[in-house]
Design an enzyme around this catalytic site. Structure first.
Site, PDB file in Angstrom:
ATOM      1  N   GLY A 131      -5.378   3.536  -1.274  1.00 43.27           N
ATOM      2  CA  GLY A 131      -4.871   4.666  -2.026  1.00 43.27           C
ATOM      3  C   GLY A 131      -3.683   4.272  -2.880  1.00 43.27           C
ATOM      4  N   GLY A 178      -7.390   2.768   2.163  1.00 43.78           N
ATOM      5  CA  GLY A 178      -8.395   3.743   1.752  1.00 43.78           C
ATOM      6  C   GLY A 178      -9.635   3.116   1.173  1.00 43.78           C
ATOM      7  N   GLU A 187      -0.796  -0.751   6.901  1.00 39.41           N
ATOM      8  CA  GLU A 187       0.033   0.449   6.755  1.00 39.41           C
ATOM      9  C   GLU A 187       1.333   0.424   7.560  1.00 39.41           C
ATOM     10  OE1 GLU A 187      -4.066   1.640   5.454  1.00 39.41           O
ATOM     11  OE2 GLU A 187      -3.206   0.434   7.061  1.00 39.41           O
ATOM     12  N   ASP A 222      -5.316   4.838   8.260  1.00 42.25           N
ATOM     13  CA  ASP A 222      -5.938   6.152   8.146  1.00 42.25           C
ATOM     14  C   ASP A 222      -7.276   6.055   7.442  1.00 42.25           C
ATOM     15  OD1 ASP A 222      -4.806   5.529   5.658  1.00 42.25           O
ATOM     16  OD2 ASP A 222      -4.541   7.645   5.137  1.00 42.25           O
TER      17      ASP A 222
END
Length: 416
Positions: A103, A152, A175, A183
């Protein structure tokens, strides 16, 4: 085989759109950036009457995912799933360096600094919905992971039916190094890896190459990068929605993972993390992050082993709060399905965005990606000061204007 072609957009094998016709595997749609930004198409689409390929097209940003890209991919995937003629969906990235580096957290950081937290929440809500759509897709979905596949980017590919890794693939979930948590479904697919490999990858952000992805089960196929074009051509000839036919086609171009020189073989045997599974299982099976770190330091004592040094260094450089939140997330994910993991991850993400307990996410992005001083000021600054109450807060239900993620679980069941 597919049902007879009934769609009005198809005529004699020619795809019609906006008054233009394309024969064979040609462009059929693009998505451009938001008004005010440069006219760079972020999502390209090519295909035939019977299949589609979505191409992530932000090569200068390593195909980092923006909100508009996620929205478009979700819309396209739903339309293609409903289309009676389309049997196969493929996705890849442009630029030769990445499938997707994840992301666009730099944009999330800027939005948060402007007070636009709702837009930040909207991005994560939409990418988690896309992850669930990929993980429950009713037609064969093939992700060509020819390059960086992180965060992502893994979330919109690994939950899908087929994942083709190459000798250029680099997989990671880094992350914790930016004060966040793995995630977009990572707590699901990492927690189901062999042994405690998931804890190791999630906590340290360590890389896997394409061959290691295949062996670990994150990829379904492996091919050298030079053959990806052949795979695309072969998939483009298929007229089917039968997963077994797609799998056979992918098998035709898959390579046996075997080092091609003696030096490469020695390197693989000594450097691959998969040859560290005994140590990983011993250390990362410990109950707490402190105990994991202690186990690593105990085994490292008296040794001149770079792997232990690097692993300990990664843990000590990460956000202490993120480490504890991530360990709990992976441990819970081992007993949950994809949608349960996504709902829980969204809670954790929203609590991180609120900065009520800690601002580590934004501090990590600032330090690692914006200012690049690589000296984040974590809060709390050490593992001993991270309370159980603080960790549990990141898993608590959302309240007030923060609503839990709602996935279409009654209509869709995750592919396993």
């Amino acid at each position: 085989m597919l049902r007879p072609r009934l769609g009005k957009s198809l005529s004699n094998g020619v795809f019609m759109r906006s008054g233009m016709a394309f024969h064979g595997r040609r462009p059929v749609a693009t998505l451009t950036q938001a008004e005010g930004e440069a006219e760079i198409p972020e999502v390209l689409v090519v295909g035939t009457s019977f299949n589609r390929m979505a191409i992530l097209n932000r090569p200068t940003a390593l195909n980092a995912l923006s909100t508009s890209m996620v929205e478009k991919l979700h819309k396209l995937y739903q339309a293609w799933e409903d289309h009676p003629d389309i049997g196969l969906v493929v996705t890849k990235g442009t630029g030769g360096r990445a499938f997707s580096a994840g992301g666009d957290v730099r944009r999330i950081y800027r939005l948060a600094n402007e007070g636009k937290i709702e837009e930040c929440k909207d991005f994560f809500n939409k990418i988690y919905h896309l992850t669930y759509l990929v993980g429950t897709y009713l037609k064969p979905h093939v992700a060509l992971l020819d390059g960086l596949t992180m965060g992502g980017g893994a979330g919109i590919s690994v939950p899908g039916m087929f994942r083709v890794a190459t000798d250029k693939t680099v997989f990671a979930t880094p992350e914790t190094q930016i004060g966040f948590h793995p995630d977009a479904g990572a707590s699901y697919f990492l927690s189901h890896l062999p042994g405690h490999l998931g804890e190791y990858l999630a906590l340290t952000g360590a890389h896997l190459n394409g061959a290691e992805m295949l062996v670990a089960g994150l990829a379904t196929h492996f091919s050298v990068s030079a053959r990806i074009g052949w795979i695309e051509e072969r998939l483009g000839t298929l007229i089917t929605d039968d997963p077994s036919v797609v799998e056979t086609a992918l098998d035709e171009y898959s390579d046996i993972v075997y080092p091609d020189t003696e030096s490469a073989l020695r390197s693989f045997l000594t450097e691959s993390v998969l040859h560290r599974m005994d140590a990983i299982d011993r250390c990362f099976s410990e109950e707490t992050v402190e105990e994991i770190l202690c186990a690593l330091e105990t085994e490292a004592a008296g040794q001149n082993d770079e792997w232990y040094t690097n692993t300990i260094g990664k843990l000590k450089g990460a956000s202490p709060l993120s480490l504890k939140v991530t360990l709990k997330s992976i441990r819970e994910g081992r007993f949950q399905n994809l949608n349960q993991c996504l709902v829980r991850e969204y809670r954790t993400t929203c609590h991180a965005l609120s900065s009520k307990i800690s601002g580590d996410f934004f501090e990590g992005v600032r330090s690692r990606l914006i200012d690049k001083d690589f000296s984040p000021k974590w809060d709390p600054p050490c593992l001993e000061q991270v309370s159980r109450e603080a960790v549990n807060h990141y898993f608590s239900p959302l309240v007030e204007d923060w609503q839990d993620l709602e996935l279409p679980v009654k209509q869709r069941e995750a592919y396993v």
